[in-house]
Design a protein around this motif. Structure first.
Motif, PDB file in Angstrom:
ATOM      1  N   TYR A  54       0.847  -1.222  -0.022  1.00 26.44           N
ATOM      2  CA  TYR A  54       0.079   0.015  -0.064  1.00 26.44           C
ATOM      3  C   TYR A  54       0.893   1.314   0.021  1.00 26.44           C
ATOM      4  O   TYR A  54       2.070   1.283   0.613  1.00 26.44           O
ATOM      5  CB  TYR A  54      -0.959   0.001   1.073  1.00 26.44           C
ATOM      6  N   SER A  55       0.257   2.365  -0.569  1.00 25.41           N
ATOM      7  CA  SER A  55       0.840   3.812  -0.467  1.00 25.41           C
ATOM      8  C   SER A  55       0.649   4.482   0.655  1.00 25.41           C
ATOM      9  O   SER A  55      -0.636   4.335   1.075  1.00 25.41           O
ATOM     10  CB  SER A  55       0.449   4.376  -1.910  1.00 25.41           C
ATOM     11  N   LYS A  56       1.850   4.729   1.529  1.00 25.96           N
ATOM     12  CA  LYS A  56       1.435   5.626   2.506  1.00 25.96           C
ATOM     13  C   LYS A  56       0.905   7.002   2.326  1.00 25.96           C
ATOM     14  O   LYS A  56       0.053   7.359   3.072  1.00 25.96           O
ATOM     15  CB  LYS A  56       2.735   5.318   3.226  1.00 25.96           C
ATOM     16  N   PHE A 106      -2.860   6.368   2.064  1.00 19.68           N
ATOM     17  CA  PHE A 106      -3.518   5.811   2.884  1.00 19.68           C
ATOM     18  C   PHE A 106      -3.653   7.480   3.700  1.00 19.68           C
ATOM     19  O   PHE A 106      -4.728   7.389   4.269  1.00 19.68           O
ATOM     20  CB  PHE A 106      -2.592   4.984   3.734  1.00 19.68           C
ATOM     21  N   ALA A 107      -2.707   8.019   3.817  1.00 15.67           N
ATOM     22  CA  ALA A 107      -2.595   9.432   4.481  1.00 15.67           C
ATOM     23  C   ALA A 107      -3.813  10.173   3.817  1.00 15.67           C
ATOM     24  O   ALA A 107      -4.662  10.860   4.531  1.00 15.67           O
ATOM     25  CB  ALA A 107      -1.582  10.283   4.327  1.00 15.67           C
ATOM     26  N   THR A 150      -5.033   5.093   9.222  1.00 16.43           N
ATOM     27  CA  THR A 150      -3.765   5.165   9.868  1.00 16.43           C
ATOM     28  C   THR A 150      -3.373   4.097  10.254  1.00 16.43           C
ATOM     29  O   THR A 150      -2.076   4.043  11.068  1.00 16.43           O
ATOM     30  CB  THR A 150      -4.174   6.086  11.350  1.00 16.43           C
ATOM     31  N   GLU A 194      -2.819  -0.635   9.421  1.00 12.62           N
ATOM     32  CA  GLU A 194      -3.317  -1.725   8.637  1.00 12.62           C
ATOM     33  C   GLU A 194      -4.475  -2.584   8.980  1.00 12.62           C
ATOM     34  O   GLU A 194      -4.387  -2.652  10.170  1.00 12.62           O
ATOM     35  CB  GLU A 194      -1.871  -2.506   8.536  1.00 12.62           C
ATOM     36  N   GLN A 250      11.907   3.564  -3.660  1.00  9.04           N
ATOM     37  CA  GLN A 250      11.192   3.558  -2.446  1.00  9.04           C
ATOM     38  C   GLN A 250      11.559   2.745  -1.542  1.00  9.04           C
ATOM     39  O   GLN A 250      12.128   1.560  -1.572  1.00  9.04           O
ATOM     40  CB  GLN A 250       9.546   3.357  -2.828  1.00  9.04           C
ATOM     41  N   ARG A 275       8.640   3.360   4.949  1.00  2.76           N
ATOM     42  CA  ARG A 275       8.812   4.785   4.634  1.00  2.76           C
ATOM     43  C   ARG A 275       7.677   5.010   3.503  1.00  2.76           C
ATOM     44  O   ARG A 275       6.527   5.896   3.893  1.00  2.76           O
ATOM     45  CB  ARG A 275      10.272   5.055   3.991  1.00  2.76           C
ATOM     46  N   GLU A 276       7.985   5.004   2.201  1.00  2.00           N
ATOM     47  CA  GLU A 276       6.940   5.296   1.200  1.00  2.00           C
ATOM     48  C   GLU A 276       5.797   4.352   1.008  1.00  2.00           C
ATOM     49  O   GLU A 276       4.707   4.643   0.555  1.00  2.00           O
ATOM     50  CB  GLU A 276       7.713   5.580  -0.022  1.00  2.00           C
ATOM     51  N   PHE A 277       6.117   3.138   1.241  1.00  3.60           N
ATOM     52  CA  PHE A 277       5.119   2.078   1.131  1.00  3.60           C
ATOM     53  C   PHE A 277       4.921   1.226   2.450  1.00  3.60           C
ATOM     54  O   PHE A 277       5.941   0.965   2.947  1.00  3.60           O
ATOM     55  CB  PHE A 277       5.180   1.370  -0.204  1.00  3.60           C
ATOM     56  N   GLY A 278       3.975   0.478   2.575  1.00  2.00           N
ATOM     57  CA  GLY A 278       3.978  -0.437   3.452  1.00  2.00           C
ATOM     58  C   GLY A 278       3.430  -1.743   2.813  1.00  2.00           C
ATOM     59  O   GLY A 278       3.015  -2.019   1.624  1.00  2.00           O
TER      60      GLY A 278
END
Length: 432
Positions: A165-167, A170-171, A176, A178, A296, A300-303
């Motif tokens: 997922y893209s942080k 999501f933001a 906030t 998973e 990335q 940081r940038e992705f989860g």
């Protein structure tokens, strides 16, 4: 090329296939080479057929090529775009007497026919020296050891049901954390959609639809139902309310894909998450290589997460290289050297860092691996969470038939009950 066609072609070629056994002695790290015309050591040439053509994949396989060169070989790359096309090309070349030195298959039953026809060299000597019996997970051993002999060199462990997922996405959607359950996941997809984003990055290709289905099957249906159907061929389980619920959940995800999904390549779907245009992709951990290529970093940038909760099944898949039968000593040496290099600790780490997979062996330097990989390695220590992927449990023809059932259900206005009947019929048609 379907399995029946492959089997027929192999049978026709078997009479002229070379049948000499693999000579004893695995190649050392730096293999001896035949002197060239000038008296120097000629490298062991190896034509290597594979389907790794995306940015992350190409960077990964170069690690094997470079390691092979350092060990005294000469890697001749023969990439064929598309897994099905690459495997069909390999079969045709074996049948036609122009086999590569090594060829990629998935860690599955895909190469069983060419083993049965005696068209592969075994790797028993390399496996013994590399202590494969002790270091490889049993799920991998079960796929590559046939009738007591090793017929493929595994090069990675993939889990095809990771959630990336893209942080930033999501933001933007106000998410906030998973999800811990299927219901929480659906609620997050709704929030992503409301925020004007593509909730689920998806490529509408048959194999991607099957990957998505198996992820839903393992997570929403559970490992027991998954094994009752895929491993045990339990017809009652196919007709159960629990399996119907899996089908319903699977197709419910279609509402969260975008209009451009049909026919999209997997790495193009990953690019949507990398750019923050999409929220989530459910895909194998090879997708992580695309994030890495874009600079990335996991966390940081992705989860990434491998399912819902601490006991979610971890589907085990991967890639392996097979070595067509030959009596030519230099080719056998090249095959042994390739198998040794590809499974060695150093190349395993360098490959995994770029491919997104985890190494096949635990005795490697974990410090260079990212958050997702370390999570996968930790989970693999719990054998109760390991779940063989469908291609390890199903013959290729049956797996293909079930893919057709699922793609029809995904793309047409079929009822879950109709899909259940079609699923059951396919399993009956391809029964052992």
């Amino acid at each position: 090329m379907n399995q029946a066609t492959i089997a027929a072609a192999i049978a026709a070629a078997a009479a002229v296939a070379l049948a000499l056994a693999l000579p004893g002695g695995a190649a050392p790290t730096a293999a001896p080479a035949t002197p060239d015309a000038k008296g120097g050591a000629a490298p062991l040439k190896a034509t290597v057929s594979h389907w790794w053509t995306s940015g992350g994949e190409s960077a990964a396989i170069r690690q094997f090529a470079d390691a092979y060169t350092r060990a005294g070989g000469q890697w001749i790359d023969q990439a064929v775009a598309g897994a099905d096309q690459s495997r069909a090309s390999t079969i045709n070349r074996i049948v036609g007497g122009n086999a590569p030195v090594a060829a990629q298959f998935n860690t599955s039953k895909q190469f069983r026919d060419i083993v049965d026809q005696g068209l592969l060299n075994n790797l028993d000597e390399v496996a013994a020296k590399g202590n494969w019996d002790a270091i490889l997970p049993q799920t991998i051993i079960d796929a590559i050891r046939i009738d007591g002999h090793y017929y493929a060199a595994p090069v990675d462990i993939h889990m095809p049901a990771w959630f990336f997922y893209s942080k930033a996405a999501f933001a933007k959607a106000g998410i906030t954390g998973e999800p811990k359950t299927w219901e929480e996941f659906i609620a997050q997809l709704d929030r992503l959609k409301k925020a004007g984003l593509i909730p689920l990055a998806f490529g509408g290709q048959v194999w991607q639809e099957k990957i998505l289905f198996d992820a839903v099957f393992a997570l929403a249906g559970g490992a027991d139902l998954y094994l009752r159907i895929y491993r045990d061929r339990d017809a009652r389980a196919v007709q159960s309310a629990a399996f119907r619920d899996v089908l319903v959940k699977f197709r419910s995800l279609r509402a969260y894909t975008d209009a451009g999904a049909p026919g999209r390549n997997w790495n193009d779907a990953t690019a949507l998450v990398v750019s923050g245009r999409a929220g989530v992709q459910i895909m194998g951990d090879w997708a992580k290589g695309e994030f890495t290529s874009a600079g990335q970093v996991a966390g940081r940038e992705f989860g990434c997460f491998p399912g819902f909760g601490a006991k979610a099944p971890y589907i085990v898949a991967g890639d392996a290289f097979v070595f067509p039968k030959t009596s030519r000593p230099q080719v056998v040496k090249a095959q042994q050297l390739l198998a040794t290099v590809m499974t060695a600790p150093g190349p395993q780490v360098e490959f995994s860092v770029r491919k997104g997979s985890i190494p096949i062996r635990p005795d490697v330097d974990m410090s260079r691996l990212d958050l997702c990989a370390r999570t996968g390695i930790a989970i693999m220590q719990d054998r109760t969470r390991q779940l063989a992927n469908a291609e390890m449990l199903l013959d290729p023809d049956l797996n293909g038939a079930l893919q057709d059932v699922l793609t029809n259900y995904w793309n047409r206005n079929e009822t879950p009950e109709f899909a259940q009947q079609a699923f059951a019929q396919a399993m009956k048609d391809y029964a052992w």
